[in-house]
Motif scaffolding. Structure first.
Motif, PDB file in Angstrom:
ATOM      1  N   MET A   1      26.634  48.554  24.018  1.00 16.67           N
ATOM      2  CA  MET A   1      27.672  47.850  24.765  1.00 16.67           C
ATOM      3  C   MET A   1      28.267  48.790  25.816  1.00 16.67           C
ATOM      4  O   MET A   1      28.551  49.941  25.528  1.00 16.67           O
ATOM      5  N   SER A   2      28.443  48.293  27.029  1.00 18.31           N
ATOM      6  CA  SER A   2      28.962  49.117  28.115  1.00 18.31           C
ATOM      7  C   SER A   2      30.435  49.436  27.895  1.00 18.31           C
ATOM      8  O   SER A   2      31.121  48.790  27.092  1.00 18.31           O
ATOM      9  N   LEU A   3      30.932  50.431  28.639  1.00 18.23           N
ATOM     10  CA  LEU A   3      32.340  50.790  28.532  1.00 18.23           C
ATOM     11  C   LEU A   3      33.228  49.611  28.926  1.00 18.23           C
ATOM     12  O   LEU A   3      34.249  49.347  28.275  1.00 18.23           O
ATOM     13  N   ALA A   4      32.863  48.888  29.971  1.00 18.76           N
ATOM     14  CA  ALA A   4      33.647  47.733  30.399  1.00 18.76           C
ATOM     15  C   ALA A   4      33.664  46.664  29.314  1.00 18.76           C
ATOM     16  O   ALA A   4      34.718  46.058  29.036  1.00 18.76           O
ATOM     17  N   HIS A  23      38.868  45.950  31.969  1.00 18.64           N
ATOM     18  CA  HIS A  23      37.419  45.775  32.079  1.00 18.64           C
ATOM     19  C   HIS A  23      37.007  45.318  33.479  1.00 18.64           C
ATOM     20  O   HIS A  23      35.908  45.614  33.933  1.00 18.64           O
ATOM     21  N   VAL A  24      37.895  44.622  34.170  1.00 15.16           N
ATOM     22  CA  VAL A  24      37.579  44.176  35.529  1.00 15.16           C
ATOM     23  C   VAL A  24      37.483  45.381  36.458  1.00 15.16           C
ATOM     24  O   VAL A  24      36.565  45.483  37.283  1.00 15.16           O
ATOM     25  N   LYS A  25      38.439  46.311  36.341  1.00  9.89           N
ATOM     26  CA  LYS A  25      38.390  47.523  37.164  1.00  9.89           C
ATOM     27  C   LYS A  25      37.152  48.348  36.842  1.00  9.89           C
ATOM     28  O   LYS A  25      36.544  48.956  37.738  1.00  9.89           O
ATOM     29  N   LEU A  26      36.786  48.414  35.569  1.00  7.98           N
ATOM     30  CA  LEU A  26      35.640  49.239  35.173  1.00  7.98           C
ATOM     31  C   LEU A  26      34.313  48.670  35.653  1.00  7.98           C
ATOM     32  O   LEU A  26      33.298  49.383  35.661  1.00  7.98           O
ATOM     33  N   ARG A  27      34.300  47.407  36.043  1.00  7.25           N
ATOM     34  CA  ARG A  27      33.068  46.805  36.564  1.00  7.25           C
ATOM     35  C   ARG A  27      32.946  46.968  38.080  1.00  7.25           C
ATOM     36  O   ARG A  27      31.968  46.525  38.673  1.00  7.25           O
ATOM     37  N   ALA A  28      33.954  47.586  38.691  1.00  4.92           N
ATOM     38  CA  ALA A  28      33.913  47.834  40.127  1.00  4.92           C
ATOM     39  C   ALA A  28      33.172  49.141  40.413  1.00  4.92           C
ATOM     40  O   ALA A  28      32.841  49.904  39.501  1.00  4.92           O
ATOM     41  N   LYS A  29      32.925  49.393  41.680  1.00  7.01           N
ATOM     42  CA  LYS A  29      32.340  50.650  42.126  1.00  7.01           C
ATOM     43  C   LYS A  29      33.300  51.291  43.123  1.00  7.01           C
ATOM     44  O   LYS A  29      33.780  50.626  44.045  1.00  7.01           O
ATOM     45  N   ASP A  60      39.276  62.661  28.724  1.00 15.54           N
ATOM     46  CA  ASP A  60      37.990  62.068  28.350  1.00 15.54           C
ATOM     47  C   ASP A  60      37.925  60.604  28.763  1.00 15.54           C
ATOM     48  O   ASP A  60      36.904  60.135  29.280  1.00 15.54           O
ATOM     49  N   GLY A  61      39.030  59.859  28.546  1.00 22.11           N
ATOM     50  CA  GLY A  61      39.063  58.457  28.959  1.00 22.11           C
ATOM     51  C   GLY A  61      38.923  58.313  30.463  1.00 22.11           C
ATOM     52  O   GLY A  61      38.221  57.416  30.959  1.00 22.11           O
ATOM     53  N   LEU A  62      39.571  59.214  31.208  1.00 17.77           N
ATOM     54  CA  LEU A  62      39.459  59.188  32.667  1.00 17.77           C
ATOM     55  C   LEU A  62      38.038  59.520  33.101  1.00 17.77           C
ATOM     56  O   LEU A  62      37.493  58.888  34.017  1.00 17.77           O
ATOM     57  N   GLU A  63      37.429  60.493  32.452  1.00 15.76           N
ATOM     58  CA  GLU A  63      36.059  60.873  32.801  1.00 15.76           C
ATOM     59  C   GLU A  63      35.086  59.738  32.498  1.00 15.76           C
ATOM     60  O   GLU A  63      34.168  59.461  33.296  1.00 15.76           O
ATOM     61  N   GLN A  64      35.270  59.061  31.364  1.00 19.58           N
ATOM     62  CA  GLN A  64      34.410  57.912  31.055  1.00 19.58           C
ATOM     63  C   GLN A  64      34.563  56.829  32.118  1.00 19.58           C
ATOM     64  O   GLN A  64      33.570  56.225  32.562  1.00 19.58           O
TER      65      GLN A  64
END
Length: 436
Positions: A1-4, A23-29, A60-64
């Motif tokens: 499962m992806s991080l998002a 999760h919406v932000k994490l799916r952006a580039k 670590d959360g920021l790096e992920q």
């Protein structure tokens, strides 16, 4: 499962107050991801305290998140005055991550100001950080990403008229009254609170209300405090006094952070419009672009008027009409004026009548467990969640109890204590299962 996908399943949202599903932000580039640790609301210390207590997890959360959005760099924006914390964090940062010291001013934590301070880029009116290649997340949001578990705990600072101002971590749904007791109790009769902060919070005199995923702080005040009087003034009175007393000095506009970034918002014209019909005036007064930071009201106006409320109510009306306005920012205004007009937080504290309160909020280690939690179905941006449990059903901590309908924007909600579902009515109430 992806991080998002994991963030979505865990119900992670923006913990700084906005509650936008992470999760919406994490799916952006994006090119740059920024950790917003500016925390410029007077008397609040939650983000600083979390960075000091959980530096490895937060970085670590920021790096992920950086890797997930494909950013080449990650930046932690934190006030320059926290020298000891900056010194502690610096050697822990991985390659591609750095710290940007910020001024001790308000509103340094506004996303638009933060992006400008970190990158020099100005977000156009009506746009978001992604439009200039940036994603911004909160300190506690990064912590929740790293924990990779259902969001059932919320950190917040309890300050103001309490015996021992503290930052605490409690189960989502814990009452305000219980949080105040963890701060030693109120030291004023009949206390009321500003939920979320003195500048951008909301007034509340019902201390049975619950902590949600976005509650970053409680400012406890006596009922006769000037801030309480201001927050409880009726809109009709605000309009009437504003129409009769505003002398168009323009201070509200000259200190407006969005105007300083070149946006076409002019609060003094919003005040002027009180003498006229406000319908259709968005192209004149620009209230669509108001960030509701409250600086115009709490600091700039020399007559104690309330431009912020006028702007925000006009903005709400225009949004209901689905009014839009595509325009660009003036790129020269920030370079000319922004640095000279930043408002120091200590000065703001004095102006707001908060200088008599202790301005600290150390993190309190506590295993406090509430016997009852109330989980609002709407505690995030987007659609309210729908209950997936029934009254009388027993749940365990971390069980999913509600989720957004279909594919709607929203966030999953989880049980924050073991217990039985006592009621479902706009919120899910869980009574602790004391029997084991």
């Amino acid at each position: 499962m992806s991080l998002a996908d994991r963030a979505q399943a865990n119900g992670v949202v923006g913990a700084g107050g906005g509650g936008f599903p992470t999760h919406v932000k994490l799916r952006a580039k994006a090119e740059t991801i920024i950790l917003n640790a500016a925390e410029c609301e007077p008397l609040l210390h939650k983000d600083k305290e979390l960075l000091g207590a959980f530096p490895h997890q937060i970085s670590d959360g920021l790096e992920q998140a950086r890797q997930c959005v494909g950013a080449s760099s990650a930046v932690i924006g934190i006030k320059h005055k926290y020298t000891a914390l900056i010194k502690k964090l610096t050697p822990l940062l991985p390659a591609g991550m750095r710290i940007k010291p910020l001024s001790d001013s308000y509103p340094a934590g506004d996303e638009f100001i933060l992006v400008y301070d970190v990158t020099g880029r100005i977000i156009a009116p009506g746009n978001i950080p992604l439009s200039v290649g940036c994603v911004v997340i909160n300190v506690e949001t990064a912590l929740n990403i790293a924990l990779d578990a259902p969001v059932i705990r919320k950190y917040l600072t309890v300050a103001g008229a309490v015996k021992s101002p503290v930052t605490i971590g409690v189960a989502v749904g814990t009452s305000f009254a219980e949080c105040i007791e963890l701060a030693g109790g109120a030291d004023t009769p009949d206390p009321v609170v500003l939920v979320g902060g003195a500048m951008m919070g909301r007034f509340c005199d019902d201390l049975t209300q619950p902590v949600t995923k976005t509650t970053g702080g409680l400012i406890v005040l006596p009922p006769d405090h000037p801030l309480v009087i201001r927050y409880t003034k009726p809109l009709a009175a605000i309009r009437r006094i504003g129409a009769s007393a505003c002398d168009q000095c323009t201070f509200c506009t000259y200190f407006c952070p969005r105007w300083l970034l070149g946006h076409p918002i002019e609060p003094h014209k919003a005040m002027r419009s009180l003498g006229f019909n406000e319908t259709g005036q968005s192209n004149v007064i620009g209230t669509l672009f108001c960030c509701e930071c409250n600086l115009c009201t709490m600091m700039a106006c020399p007559e104690d008027l309330d431009p912020k409320t006028i702007c925000s109510t006009n903005k709400s009306s225009l949004m209901k009409q689905k009014t839009t306005w595509a325009t660009e920012a003036d790129p020269d205004r920030a370079a000319l004026h922004l640095d000279d007009r930043r408002v120091p937080v200590p000065r703001l504290i004095r102006k707001m009548g908060l200088s008599g309160f202790v301005n600290t909020g150390p993190l309190l280690e506590t295993d406090y467990r509430s016997g009852r939690v109330v989980l609002p179905l709407k505690q995030h941006a987007g659609a309210p969640a729908e209950a997936r449990v029934a009254v009388g059903q027993r749940v365990r901590t971390g069980d999913e109890v509600a989720r957004p309908p279909g594919e709607a924007l929203g966030a999953v909600i989880h049980a924050s204590i073991d217990g039985k579902i006592a009621s479902i009515d706009g919120a899910i109430t869980i009574e602790a299962d004391l029997g084991g």
